[in-house]
Design a protein around this motif. Structure first.
Motif, PDB file in Angstrom:
ATOM      1  N   THR A  62       0.819  -1.209   0.000  1.00  0.00           N
ATOM      2  CA  THR A  62       0.000   0.000   0.000  1.00  0.00           C
ATOM      3  C   THR A  62       0.851   1.256   0.000  1.00  0.00           C
ATOM      4  O   THR A  62       0.662   2.151  -0.827  1.00  0.00           O
ATOM      5  N   GLU A  63       1.758   1.354   0.951  1.00  0.00           N
ATOM      6  CA  GLU A  63       2.576   2.555   1.045  1.00  0.00           C
ATOM      7  C   GLU A  63       3.354   2.787  -0.247  1.00  0.00           C
ATOM      8  O   GLU A  63       3.434   3.910  -0.751  1.00  0.00           O
ATOM      9  N   ALA A  64       3.909   1.716  -0.805  1.00  0.00           N
ATOM     10  CA  ALA A  64       4.671   1.854  -2.045  1.00  0.00           C
ATOM     11  C   ALA A  64       3.789   2.343  -3.182  1.00  0.00           C
ATOM     12  O   ALA A  64       4.170   3.231  -3.957  1.00  0.00           O
ATOM     13  N   ALA A  65       2.587   1.783  -3.305  1.00  0.00           N
ATOM     14  CA  ALA A  65       1.682   2.188  -4.378  1.00  0.00           C
ATOM     15  C   ALA A  65       1.194   3.615  -4.184  1.00  0.00           C
ATOM     16  O   ALA A  65       1.097   4.397  -5.143  1.00  0.00           O
ATOM     17  N   LEU A  66       0.865   3.994  -2.946  1.00  0.00           N
ATOM     18  CA  LEU A  66       0.382   5.345  -2.683  1.00  0.00           C
ATOM     19  C   LEU A  66       1.442   6.385  -2.994  1.00  0.00           C
ATOM     20  O   LEU A  66       1.158   7.424  -3.612  1.00  0.00           O
ATOM     21  N   MET A  67       2.669   6.148  -2.545  1.00  0.00           N
ATOM     22  CA  MET A  67       3.735   7.113  -2.794  1.00  0.00           C
ATOM     23  C   MET A  67       4.040   7.221  -4.289  1.00  0.00           C
ATOM     24  O   MET A  67       4.294   8.309  -4.806  1.00  0.00           O
ATOM     25  N   SER A  68       3.981   6.101  -4.983  1.00  0.00           N
ATOM     26  CA  SER A  68       4.183   6.136  -6.434  1.00  0.00           C
ATOM     27  C   SER A  68       3.048   6.893  -7.122  1.00  0.00           C
ATOM     28  O   SER A  68       3.277   7.678  -8.049  1.00  0.00           O
ATOM     29  N   ALA A  69       1.819   6.666  -6.669  1.00  0.00           N
ATOM     30  CA  ALA A  69       0.667   7.349  -7.260  1.00  0.00           C
ATOM     31  C   ALA A  69       0.792   8.855  -7.127  1.00  0.00           C
ATOM     32  O   ALA A  69       0.440   9.608  -8.050  1.00  0.00           O
ATOM     33  N   CYS A  70       1.288   9.301  -5.986  1.00  0.00           N
ATOM     34  CA  CYS A  70       1.438  10.744  -5.769  1.00  0.00           C
ATOM     35  C   CYS A  70       2.464  11.364  -6.714  1.00  0.00           C
ATOM     36  O   CYS A  70       2.423  12.580  -6.964  1.00  0.00           O
ATOM     37  N   GLN A  71       3.359  10.565  -7.235  1.00  0.00           N
ATOM     38  CA  GLN A  71       4.351  11.065  -8.181  1.00  0.00           C
ATOM     39  C   GLN A  71       3.832  11.071  -9.613  1.00  0.00           C
ATOM     40  O   GLN A  71       4.443  11.677 -10.492  1.00  0.00           O
ATOM     41  N   TYR A  72       2.700  10.397  -9.845  1.00  0.00           N
ATOM     42  CA  TYR A  72       2.097  10.363 -11.177  1.00  0.00           C
ATOM     43  C   TYR A  72       0.991  11.394 -11.353  1.00  0.00           C
ATOM     44  O   TYR A  72       0.707  11.812 -12.477  1.00  0.00           O
ATOM     45  N   GLY A  73       0.325  11.776 -10.265  1.00  0.00           N
ATOM     46  CA  GLY A  73      -0.805  12.687 -10.395  1.00  0.00           C
ATOM     47  C   GLY A  73      -1.266  13.204  -9.045  1.00  0.00           C
ATOM     48  O   GLY A  73      -0.733  12.833  -7.994  1.00  0.00           O
ATOM     49  N   ILE A 107      -4.916   2.651  -8.646  1.00  0.00           N
ATOM     50  CA  ILE A 107      -4.178   1.602  -7.955  1.00  0.00           C
ATOM     51  C   ILE A 107      -5.058   0.361  -7.951  1.00  0.00           C
ATOM     52  O   ILE A 107      -6.150   0.372  -7.356  1.00  0.00           O
ATOM     53  N   LEU A 108      -4.627  -0.690  -8.632  1.00  0.00           N
ATOM     54  CA  LEU A 108      -5.360  -1.957  -8.629  1.00  0.00           C
ATOM     55  C   LEU A 108      -4.879  -2.733  -7.410  1.00  0.00           C
ATOM     56  O   LEU A 108      -3.792  -3.299  -7.407  1.00  0.00           O
ATOM     57  N   ALA A 109      -5.717  -2.726  -6.381  1.00  0.00           N
ATOM     58  CA  ALA A 109      -5.237  -3.039  -5.035  1.00  0.00           C
ATOM     59  C   ALA A 109      -5.371  -4.511  -4.688  1.00  0.00           C
ATOM     60  O   ALA A 109      -6.347  -5.166  -5.036  1.00  0.00           O
ATOM     61  N   GLY A 120      -0.235  -8.202 -11.132  1.00  0.00           N
ATOM     62  CA  GLY A 120      -0.020  -8.403 -12.567  1.00  0.00           C
ATOM     63  C   GLY A 120      -1.108  -7.840 -13.446  1.00  0.00           C
ATOM     64  O   GLY A 120      -0.905  -7.676 -14.651  1.00  0.00           O
ATOM     65  N   LEU A 121      -2.275  -7.523 -12.879  1.00  0.00           N
ATOM     66  CA  LEU A 121      -3.383  -7.036 -13.708  1.00  0.00           C
ATOM     67  C   LEU A 121      -3.088  -5.677 -14.313  1.00  0.00           C
ATOM     68  O   LEU A 121      -3.413  -5.432 -15.483  1.00  0.00           O
ATOM     69  N   ALA A 122      -2.480  -4.786 -13.548  1.00  0.00           N
ATOM     70  CA  ALA A 122      -2.184  -3.449 -14.072  1.00  0.00           C
ATOM     71  C   ALA A 122      -1.296  -3.531 -15.314  1.00  0.00           C
ATOM     72  O   ALA A 122      -1.490  -2.785 -16.285  1.00  0.00           O
ATOM     73  N   ARG A 123      -0.342  -4.431 -15.281  1.00  0.00           N
ATOM     74  CA  ARG A 123       0.552  -4.605 -16.436  1.00  0.00           C
ATOM     75  C   ARG A 123      -0.239  -5.064 -17.669  1.00  0.00           C
ATOM     76  O   ARG A 123       0.041  -4.652 -18.793  1.00  0.00           O
ATOM     77  N   GLN A 124      -1.251  -5.896 -17.442  1.00  0.00           N
ATOM     78  CA  GLN A 124      -2.025  -6.450 -18.554  1.00  0.00           C
ATOM     79  C   GLN A 124      -2.993  -5.446 -19.167  1.00  0.00           C
ATOM     80  O   GLN A 124      -3.222  -5.456 -20.382  1.00  0.00           O
ATOM     81  N   GLY A 176       0.623  -2.764  -6.708  1.00  0.00           N
ATOM     82  CA  GLY A 176       1.366  -2.659  -5.466  1.00  0.00           C
ATOM     83  C   GLY A 176       2.592  -3.539  -5.412  1.00  0.00           C
ATOM     84  O   GLY A 176       3.620  -3.148  -4.834  1.00  0.00           O
ATOM     85  N   VAL A 177       2.530  -4.720  -6.003  1.00  0.00           N
ATOM     86  CA  VAL A 177       3.697  -5.606  -6.004  1.00  0.00           C
ATOM     87  C   VAL A 177       4.838  -4.975  -6.793  1.00  0.00           C
ATOM     88  O   VAL A 177       5.988  -4.935  -6.332  1.00  0.00           O
ATOM     89  N   THR A 178       4.530  -4.463  -7.965  1.00  0.00           N
ATOM     90  CA  THR A 178       5.552  -3.807  -8.787  1.00  0.00           C
ATOM     91  C   THR A 178       6.193  -2.648  -8.036  1.00  0.00           C
ATOM     92  O   THR A 178       7.425  -2.509  -8.002  1.00  0.00           O
ATOM     93  N   CYS A 179       5.347  -1.797  -7.447  1.00  0.00           N
ATOM     94  CA  CYS A 179       5.858  -0.629  -6.720  1.00  0.00           C
ATOM     95  C   CYS A 179       6.720  -1.049  -5.535  1.00  0.00           C
ATOM     96  O   CYS A 179       7.792  -0.477  -5.296  1.00  0.00           O
ATOM     97  N   ALA A 180       6.264  -2.050  -4.778  1.00  0.00           N
ATOM     98  CA  ALA A 180       6.996  -2.462  -3.585  1.00  0.00           C
ATOM     99  C   ALA A 180       8.339  -3.096  -3.920  1.00  0.00           C
ATOM    100  O   ALA A 180       9.353  -2.817  -3.262  1.00  0.00           O
TER     101      ALA A 180
END
Length: 247
Positions: free
Chosen positions: A96-107, A177-179, A185-189, A201-205
């Motif tokens: 979660t933390e990894a995905a949230l922090m990454s999301a804030c850098q995208y938008g 964020i596909l949580a 793997g779904l976001a990549r697809q 979240g896995v990718t970000c973490a």
């Protein structure tokens, strides 16, 4: 570099999804170990289940962290993350933390696409705990019982994309964020089908865990993230007693 990835749920099929996506995010030369909680629930939706998952994760981490450079808590909601950071001498990253922090850098604002309605309260509290409640556009979630946790992507893929599109169109999400580990793997697809960036979240973490190892900062020796104090204990495994009780 060697990463220990822990699934706080008991679902081996979800651990396989996590491992596949984590392998896709590893740098050449990095290695991966994946562990699944030996007790708990198939997938965490509630605060009580998160507490159980956090304890299972702490026990696995105490047993298996030697020889690893970082630990990844592979469940959205990051069960046990602050405690693991306090106890372990190596970096610990949560989905979660990894995905949230990454999301804030995208938008500016992000939406979370989740697998159940019940999970929303815990997710909101987790977002708030990271100080990002004002940037949460929405949480959109499936509203049907799950036939099998390991096949959510196949069973509900179309509906998940619909929810993501609604979050952009109706809630103003700049990032999606596909949580949850079951969606690993779904976001990549589906990235090409969505109008804004979609994060896993896995990718970000995994990406951030490798970056933290590169930074090479030492473990705190004072303050709230210093190692737990020495004290009597009872009923802990040998590894957990060494990590937490120390006496």
């Amino acid at each position: 570099m060697k990463l220990l990835v822990i699934n706080p749920n008991i679902s081996d099929d979800v651990s396989a999804l996590i491992e596949r996506e984590a392998q896709a995010s590893l740098r050449p030369g990095s290695e991966l170990s994946v562990a699944t909680a030996p007790f708990g629930v198939a997938y965490i939706e509630t605060r009580a289940e998160a507490l159980i998952g956090g304890y299972a994760t702490l026990g696995l981490a105490a047993e298996r962290y030697p020889g690893h450079d970082a630990v990844v808590v592979a469940a959205f909601g990051d069960p046990g993350l602050p405690a693991l950071r306090e106890a372990l001498p190596i970096p610990v990253v949560g989905l979660t933390e990894a995905a949230l922090m990454s999301a804030c850098q995208y938008g500016g604002r992000f939406s979370i696409i989740a697998i159940s309605q019940r999970i929303q309260a815990w997710y909101r509290e987790t977002v708030d705990s990271y100080g990002l409640g004002s940037r949460l556009a929405s949480i959109r979630a499936l509203d049907e019982p799950l036939a099998a946790i390991g096949s959510v992507q196949q069973d509900q893929g179309g509906r998940l994309i619909e929810l993501a599109e609604q979050a952009v169109r109706e809630d103003g999400a700049d990032v999606l964020i596909l949580a949850g580990a079951p969606l690993a793997g779904l976001a990549r697809q589906v990235a090409a089908e969505l109008p804004v960036p979609a994060l896993d979240g896995v990718t970000c973490a995994i990406t951030q865990a490798q970056a933290l190892v590169d930074l090479g900062r030492a473990k705190a020796t004072v303050g709230s993230y210093a190692a737990p104090p020495d004290k009597p204990h009872k009923g802990l495994s040998r590894e957990l007693a060494t990590l937490i009780g120390r006496r």
